[in-house]
Design an enzyme around this catalytic site. Structure first.
Site, PDB file in Angstrom:
ATOM      1  N   LYS A 126     -10.218  41.951  20.425  1.00  0.00           N
ATOM      2  CA  LYS A 126      -8.859  41.541  20.777  1.00  0.00           C
ATOM      3  C   LYS A 126      -8.556  40.100  20.369  1.00  0.00           C
ATOM      4  O   LYS A 126      -7.436  39.781  19.987  1.00  0.00           O
ATOM      5  CB  LYS A 126      -8.632  41.682  22.289  1.00  0.00           C
ATOM      6  CG  LYS A 126      -8.611  43.103  22.808  1.00  0.00           C
ATOM      7  CD  LYS A 126      -8.312  43.111  24.308  1.00  0.00           C
ATOM      8  CE  LYS A 126      -8.255  44.508  24.868  1.00  0.00           C
ATOM      9  NZ  LYS A 126      -7.982  44.500  26.337  1.00  0.00           N
ATOM     10  N   GLY A 127      -9.550  39.228  20.507  1.00  0.00           N
ATOM     11  CA  GLY A 127      -9.341  37.825  20.146  1.00  0.00           C
ATOM     12  C   GLY A 127      -8.347  37.112  21.033  1.00  0.00           C
ATOM     13  O   GLY A 127      -7.680  36.178  20.592  1.00  0.00           O
ATOM     14  N   TYR A 186     -11.992  27.274  20.938  1.00  0.00           N
ATOM     15  CA  TYR A 186     -11.389  28.557  20.551  1.00  0.00           C
ATOM     16  C   TYR A 186      -9.934  28.621  21.016  1.00  0.00           C
ATOM     17  O   TYR A 186      -9.040  29.048  20.277  1.00  0.00           O
ATOM     18  CB  TYR A 186     -12.213  29.668  21.195  1.00  0.00           C
ATOM     19  CG  TYR A 186     -11.860  31.086  20.796  1.00  0.00           C
ATOM     20  CD1 TYR A 186     -12.653  31.771  19.878  1.00  0.00           C
ATOM     21  CD2 TYR A 186     -10.793  31.756  21.375  1.00  0.00           C
ATOM     22  CE1 TYR A 186     -12.380  33.091  19.535  1.00  0.00           C
ATOM     23  CE2 TYR A 186     -10.507  33.072  21.034  1.00  0.00           C
ATOM     24  CZ  TYR A 186     -11.299  33.732  20.116  1.00  0.00           C
ATOM     25  OH  TYR A 186     -11.019  35.030  19.771  1.00  0.00           O
ATOM     26  N   HIS A 228     -26.740  30.504  16.448  1.00  0.00           N
ATOM     27  CA  HIS A 228     -26.445  30.511  17.880  1.00  0.00           C
ATOM     28  C   HIS A 228     -27.478  29.679  18.651  1.00  0.00           C
ATOM     29  O   HIS A 228     -27.464  29.681  19.884  1.00  0.00           O
ATOM     30  CB  HIS A 228     -26.495  31.943  18.431  1.00  0.00           C
ATOM     31  CG  HIS A 228     -25.427  32.854  17.899  1.00  0.00           C
ATOM     32  ND1 HIS A 228     -24.119  32.460  17.721  1.00  0.00           N
ATOM     33  CD2 HIS A 228     -25.486  34.159  17.535  1.00  0.00           C
ATOM     34  CE1 HIS A 228     -23.411  33.478  17.258  1.00  0.00           C
ATOM     35  NE2 HIS A 228     -24.212  34.523  17.141  1.00  0.00           N
ATOM     36  N   SER A 265     -16.202  39.417  25.877  1.00  0.00           N
ATOM     37  CA  SER A 265     -16.343  39.760  24.472  1.00  0.00           C
ATOM     38  C   SER A 265     -17.785  40.161  24.144  1.00  0.00           C
ATOM     39  O   SER A 265     -18.029  41.131  23.409  1.00  0.00           O
ATOM     40  CB  SER A 265     -15.926  38.570  23.603  1.00  0.00           C
ATOM     41  OG  SER A 265     -16.011  38.892  22.233  1.00  0.00           O
ATOM     42  N   ARG A 295     -15.912  28.344  23.384  1.00  0.00           N
ATOM     43  CA  ARG A 295     -14.956  29.276  23.985  1.00  0.00           C
ATOM     44  C   ARG A 295     -15.228  29.362  25.483  1.00  0.00           C
ATOM     45  O   ARG A 295     -16.383  29.281  25.903  1.00  0.00           O
ATOM     46  CB  ARG A 295     -15.107  30.658  23.351  1.00  0.00           C
ATOM     47  CG  ARG A 295     -14.062  31.678  23.764  1.00  0.00           C
ATOM     48  CD  ARG A 295     -14.349  33.022  23.121  1.00  0.00           C
ATOM     49  NE  ARG A 295     -13.236  33.958  23.259  1.00  0.00           N
ATOM     50  CZ  ARG A 295     -13.250  35.222  22.853  1.00  0.00           C
ATOM     51  NH1 ARG A 295     -14.344  35.705  22.261  1.00  0.00           N
ATOM     52  NH2 ARG A 295     -12.204  35.997  23.006  1.00  0.00           N
TER      53      ARG A 295
END
Length: 293
Positions: A257-258, A200, A110, A142, A134
């Site tokens: 959940k994505g 994403y 990261h 998230s 994303r």
């Protein structure tokens, strides 16, 4: 709001600051200093993403591509672990453990280009770096839910309310610092052939195409049936089922959940406008656009 946020950060036991950036407790200052001397191998594959932006999803894809072409017989569980971390269940920091891992190594991080090893920020030879991006609204939501679950599992102090977390995220004062500094730092490498950038949201729209792009980037030839099989195995529901069975506790709480657009369940209109303004300010003229739907 500012006073509450500041006092929370001052006595938070789930993060610490190094050179003005907050990190989780398992990212030690010694580990960060060791990044300058971490050596890359010619066949290393690196996955870079801001937290909760798709690291584990990309790891599943890369693992299955390498398995399909016979380059690995290990599971993604055997490849998991951020480069900069020291994990309680492991005797050595991840960057030390990677020195004895078989090639091709899949390295996860990261970190920003300024804190990552030079062999990642300025790769040479055949090193491959995949950057997953994303949109910041879904990333923030998230991140909030993930860390609440993680803190509960360690019986640590919970995060403040969503409103306070949003202020931390917006100001770049939560762990790993400013989302925009991270994304734009890597985005500057977009013309370097050692890098592949994937969103994403695009992966959600057309996963087989994303799998194909990754396979091509890794110089792996797969037929259409193999591409479709990997994409099916890496749909969110299938990936979540795999992560739920992981031998590592933090992986079992990774997938929630994505969804693209789940930020609407948390963001107020004012918060949405504030982050939209931040995006406009930070991204204007960079050539990078982010999708929120």
């Amino acid at each position: 709001m500012a006073e509450t946020t500041a006092s929370f950060m001052d006595d938070d036991d789930f993060s610490h600051a190094v050179k003005g950036v907050r990190y989780p407790p398992d990212v030690t200052e010694d580990n960060l200093e060791a990044m300058a001397n971490f050596e890359l191998r010619d066949d290393d594959i690196v996955i870079v993403a801001f937290p909760k932006a798709g690291t584990n999803w990309m790891l599943e894809i890369v693992n299955k591509i390498l398995s399909a072409c016979g380059k690995t017989d290990t599971s993604s569980d055997d490849m998991v672990g951020k480069l900069e971390f020291s994990y309680p269940h492991e005797p050595r920091p991840r960057h030390v453990m990677l020195q004895t891992c078989a090639s091709p190594r899949v390295i996860l991080t990261h970190l920003t280009p300024h804190t990552a090893p030079p062999g990642i920020s300025q790769p040479k030879d055949n090193v491959k770096v995949i950057v997953v991006m994303r949109n910041p609204k879904d990333t923030a939501v998230s991140y909030f839910h993930f860390e609440q679950k993680l803190r509960a599992s360690f019986e640590r102090k919970p995060l403040p309310s969503w409103d306070e977390f949003f202020q931390l995220f917006l100001a770049g004062k939560h762990t790993y610092g400013c989302y925009f500094d991270h994304v734009l730092g890597w985005w500057q490498r977009r013309d370097d052939p050692h890098f592949l950038f994937l969103k994403y949201e695009d992966m959600k729209k057309n996963l087989p195409n994303a799998v194909r792009s990754v396979a091509t980037f890794l110089e792996v030839k797969l037929d259409d049936a193999s591409i479709e099989a990997i994409a099916h195995a890496c749909t969110f529901s299938n990936m979540k089922a795999a992560l739920d069975k992981s031998r590592y506790g933090d992986r079992t709480v990774n997938a929630r959940k994505g969804l693209v657009g789940d930020w609407k369940t948390m963001f107020t209109d004012e918060q949405s406008k504030l982050l939209d303004l931040k995006c406009k300010t930070k991204l204007e003229g960079t050539g990078l656009s982010l999708d929120f739907e």
